[in-house]
Design a protein around this motif. Structure first.
Motif, short mmCIF file in Angstrom:
data_model
loop_
_atom_site.label_atom_id
_atom_site.label_comp_id
_atom_site.label_asym_id
_atom_site.label_seq_id
_atom_site.Cartn_x
_atom_site.Cartn_y
_atom_site.Cartn_z
N PHE A 19 0.81 -1.21 0.00
CA PHE A 19 0.00 0.00 0.00
C PHE A 19 0.85 1.26 0.00
O PHE A 19 0.42 2.32 0.37
N GLN A 20 2.08 1.12 -0.46
CA GLN A 20 2.96 2.27 -0.58
C GLN A 20 2.48 3.08 -1.78
O GLN A 20 2.56 2.63 -2.91
N HIS A 21 1.96 4.25 -1.53
CA HIS A 21 1.34 5.05 -2.58
C HIS A 21 2.38 5.89 -3.30
O HIS A 21 2.76 6.96 -2.86
N GLN A 22 2.85 5.35 -4.42
CA GLN A 22 3.78 6.07 -5.27
C GLN A 22 3.30 5.90 -6.70
O GLN A 22 3.11 4.78 -7.16
N ARG A 23 3.10 7.00 -7.38
CA ARG A 23 2.58 6.95 -8.75
C ARG A 23 3.72 6.73 -9.73
O ARG A 23 4.76 7.37 -9.64
N TYR A 24 3.51 5.83 -10.67
CA TYR A 24 4.50 5.54 -11.69
C TYR A 24 4.05 6.01 -13.08
O TYR A 24 4.74 5.81 -14.05
N TRP A 25 2.88 6.61 -13.17
CA TRP A 25 2.34 7.07 -14.45
C TRP A 25 2.70 8.52 -14.66
O TRP A 25 2.87 9.28 -13.71
N PRO A 26 2.82 8.97 -15.91
CA PRO A 26 3.14 10.38 -16.15
C PRO A 26 2.03 11.29 -15.64
O PRO A 26 0.86 10.93 -15.67
N ALA A 27 2.42 12.45 -15.20
CA ALA A 27 1.45 13.44 -14.73
C ALA A 27 0.62 13.93 -15.91
O ALA A 27 1.08 13.92 -17.06
N LEU A 28 -0.60 14.37 -15.64
CA LEU A 28 -1.46 14.86 -16.71
C LEU A 28 -0.83 16.01 -17.47
O LEU A 28 -1.02 16.15 -18.67
N ALA A 29 -0.06 16.83 -16.79
CA ALA A 29 0.58 17.96 -17.45
C ALA A 29 1.60 17.48 -18.48
O ALA A 29 1.89 18.18 -19.45
N ALA A 30 2.14 16.28 -18.31
CA ALA A 30 3.15 15.76 -19.24
C ALA A 30 2.51 15.14 -20.48
O ALA A 30 3.19 14.90 -21.46
N ILE A 31 1.21 14.86 -20.43
CA ILE A 31 0.54 14.24 -21.56
C ILE A 31 0.15 15.33 -22.55
O ILE A 31 -0.56 16.26 -22.22
N ARG A 32 0.66 15.20 -23.76
CA ARG A 32 0.37 16.19 -24.80
C ARG A 32 -0.39 15.51 -25.92
O ARG A 32 -0.14 14.35 -26.23
N PRO A 33 -1.30 16.23 -26.56
CA PRO A 33 -1.98 15.64 -27.70
C PRO A 33 -0.99 15.36 -28.84
O PRO A 33 -0.04 16.11 -29.04
N LEU A 69 -11.28 13.27 -18.66
CA LEU A 69 -11.73 14.51 -18.03
C LEU A 69 -10.77 15.66 -18.34
O LEU A 69 -11.17 16.81 -18.37
N HIS A 70 -9.52 15.32 -18.58
CA HIS A 70 -8.53 16.35 -18.90
C HIS A 70 -8.78 16.94 -20.28
O HIS A 70 -8.71 18.15 -20.48
N SER A 71 -9.11 16.08 -21.25
CA SER A 71 -9.33 16.57 -22.61
C SER A 71 -10.78 16.99 -22.87
O SER A 71 -11.03 17.80 -23.74
N HIS A 72 -11.72 16.41 -22.14
CA HIS A 72 -13.15 16.72 -22.31
C HIS A 72 -13.78 16.93 -20.93
O HIS A 72 -14.43 16.03 -20.39
N PRO A 73 -13.60 18.10 -20.33
CA PRO A 73 -14.08 18.34 -18.96
C PRO A 73 -15.59 18.17 -18.79
O PRO A 73 -16.06 17.88 -17.69
N TRP A 74 -16.37 18.30 -19.86
CA TRP A 74 -17.82 18.17 -19.76
C TRP A 74 -18.23 16.75 -19.38
O TRP A 74 -19.36 16.54 -18.94
N LEU A 75 -17.33 15.79 -19.51
CA LEU A 75 -17.67 14.42 -19.11
C LEU A 75 -17.96 14.32 -17.61
O LEU A 75 -18.68 13.42 -17.18
N ALA A 76 -17.43 15.25 -16.82
CA ALA A 76 -17.67 15.22 -15.38
C ALA A 76 -19.14 15.39 -15.04
O ALA A 76 -19.60 14.99 -13.97
#
Length: 102
Positions: A19-33, A69-76
């Protein structure tokens, strides 16, 4: 530590506590279209469809996109029991656009 072939050939440490909470995925800011045409795909020309390609040697077409949600905020606005879902009309729009494209 794992020493199998990985990028840059350096060992990485994996969490030992489950349960060691460490993220290994790229941050949303790093994802570019990505421009679909620059990677050899055809532009689908629709805000919900990112790219279109005809599979070689077949009459089959493949459509792809990233809906988040990052690319289409209306989905929220379309959450059921705390889970965001693509509304049924979104699936209908995707099917109609794919049919029109083909």
């Amino acid at each position: 530590t794992i020493n199998w072939p990985i990028p840059h050939n350096r060992p990485i440490n994996l969490p030992t506590y489950p349960f060691q909470h460490q993220r290994y995925w790229p941050a949303l800011a790093a994802i570019r279209p990505v421009d679909a045409v620059s990677i050899g795909l055809g532009a689908a020309g629709h805000p919900l469809l990112g790219a279109a390609v005809e599979l070689a040697g077949t009459d089959t077409h493949l459509f792809t996109s990233l809906l988040s949600l990052h690319s289409h905020p209306w989905l929220a606005d379309h959450a059921v029991a705390g889970t965001v879902l693509l509304p049924g009309t979104g699936f209908l729009e995707l099917a109609l656009q794919a049919g029109h494209h083909v």
